[in-house]
Design a protein around this motif. Structure first.
Motif, PDB file in Angstrom:
ATOM      1  N   ARG A   4       1.487  -8.815  -6.032  1.00  0.00           N
ATOM      2  CA  ARG A   4       0.611  -7.709  -5.672  1.00  0.00           C
ATOM      3  C   ARG A   4      -0.847  -8.065  -5.969  1.00  0.00           C
ATOM      4  O   ARG A   4      -1.142  -8.829  -6.882  1.00  0.00           O
ATOM      5  CB  ARG A   4       0.998  -6.460  -6.449  1.00  0.00           C
ATOM      6  N   GLU A   5      -1.742  -7.471  -5.213  1.00  0.00           N
ATOM      7  CA  GLU A   5      -3.157  -7.717  -5.452  1.00  0.00           C
ATOM      8  C   GLU A   5      -3.635  -6.993  -6.710  1.00  0.00           C
ATOM      9  O   GLU A   5      -4.417  -7.527  -7.488  1.00  0.00           O
ATOM     10  CB  GLU A   5      -3.959  -7.249  -4.239  1.00  0.00           C
ATOM     11  N   TYR A  56      -3.175  -8.232 -16.329  1.00  0.00           N
ATOM     12  CA  TYR A  56      -3.883  -9.366 -15.730  1.00  0.00           C
ATOM     13  C   TYR A  56      -3.096 -10.645 -15.950  1.00  0.00           C
ATOM     14  O   TYR A  56      -2.515 -10.868 -17.008  1.00  0.00           O
ATOM     15  CB  TYR A  56      -5.276  -9.507 -16.345  1.00  0.00           C
ATOM     16  N   THR A  57      -3.119 -11.503 -14.950  1.00  0.00           N
ATOM     17  CA  THR A  57      -2.407 -12.769 -15.009  1.00  0.00           C
ATOM     18  C   THR A  57      -3.371 -13.883 -14.639  1.00  0.00           C
ATOM     19  O   THR A  57      -4.079 -13.799 -13.635  1.00  0.00           O
ATOM     20  CB  THR A  57      -1.231 -12.770 -14.007  1.00  0.00           C
ATOM     21  N   VAL A  58      -3.398 -14.907 -15.472  1.00  0.00           N
ATOM     22  CA  VAL A  58      -4.241 -16.064 -15.189  1.00  0.00           C
ATOM     23  C   VAL A  58      -3.380 -17.103 -14.474  1.00  0.00           C
ATOM     24  O   VAL A  58      -2.340 -17.510 -14.978  1.00  0.00           O
ATOM     25  CB  VAL A  58      -4.825 -16.650 -16.492  1.00  0.00           C
ATOM     26  N   LYS A  65       0.147 -18.989  -2.940  1.00  0.00           N
ATOM     27  CA  LYS A  65       0.841 -17.829  -2.408  1.00  0.00           C
ATOM     28  C   LYS A  65       0.115 -16.524  -2.698  1.00  0.00           C
ATOM     29  O   LYS A  65       0.536 -15.482  -2.224  1.00  0.00           O
ATOM     30  CB  LYS A  65       2.231 -17.729  -3.014  1.00  0.00           C
ATOM     31  N   LEU A  66      -0.932 -16.549  -3.468  1.00  0.00           N
ATOM     32  CA  LEU A  66      -1.618 -15.312  -3.824  1.00  0.00           C
ATOM     33  C   LEU A  66      -2.200 -14.651  -2.591  1.00  0.00           C
ATOM     34  O   LEU A  66      -2.714 -15.323  -1.693  1.00  0.00           O
ATOM     35  CB  LEU A  66      -2.730 -15.586  -4.844  1.00  0.00           C
TER      36      LEU A  66
END
Length: 88
Positions: free
Chosen positions: A61-62, A67-69, A79-80
């Motif tokens: 998901r956007e 938060y993910t680094v 794939k983002l």
């Protein structure tokens, strides 16, 4: 001699097998059998939906709660959905 009791209505005999038990259940409690069949169809469709969600990288998901680094060397980085959001 006592007279035999009179049978009112009709009696249906089912075989003593698994199919016969299913037919007897459909005859006596059709609402329960129908609801159970629909529930099993729903569980199957939910399983297929979850499989497709996981197969198509569904947790990408956007906006996320945490938060993910993601480093550029990570194979998931390509794939983002939107690694650099330039316009709001």
């Amino acid at each position: 001699m006592t007279p035999e009791p009179q049978i009112i209505g009709h009696h249906i005999k089912f075989a003593n097998t698994l199919i016969g038990t299913f037919k007897k259940a459909c005859w006596h409690i059709p609402e329960i059998v129908g609801a159970t069949a629909l529930a099993l169809v729903g569980i199957g469709m939910a399983g297929i939906g979850l499989y497709n969600y996981d197969k198509n990288d569904g947790d990408n998901r956007e906006y996320k709660w945490v938060y993910t680094v993601v480093r550029s060397t990570d194979p998931r980085a390509c794939k983002l959905k939107n690694p650099v959001y330039t316009q709001y």
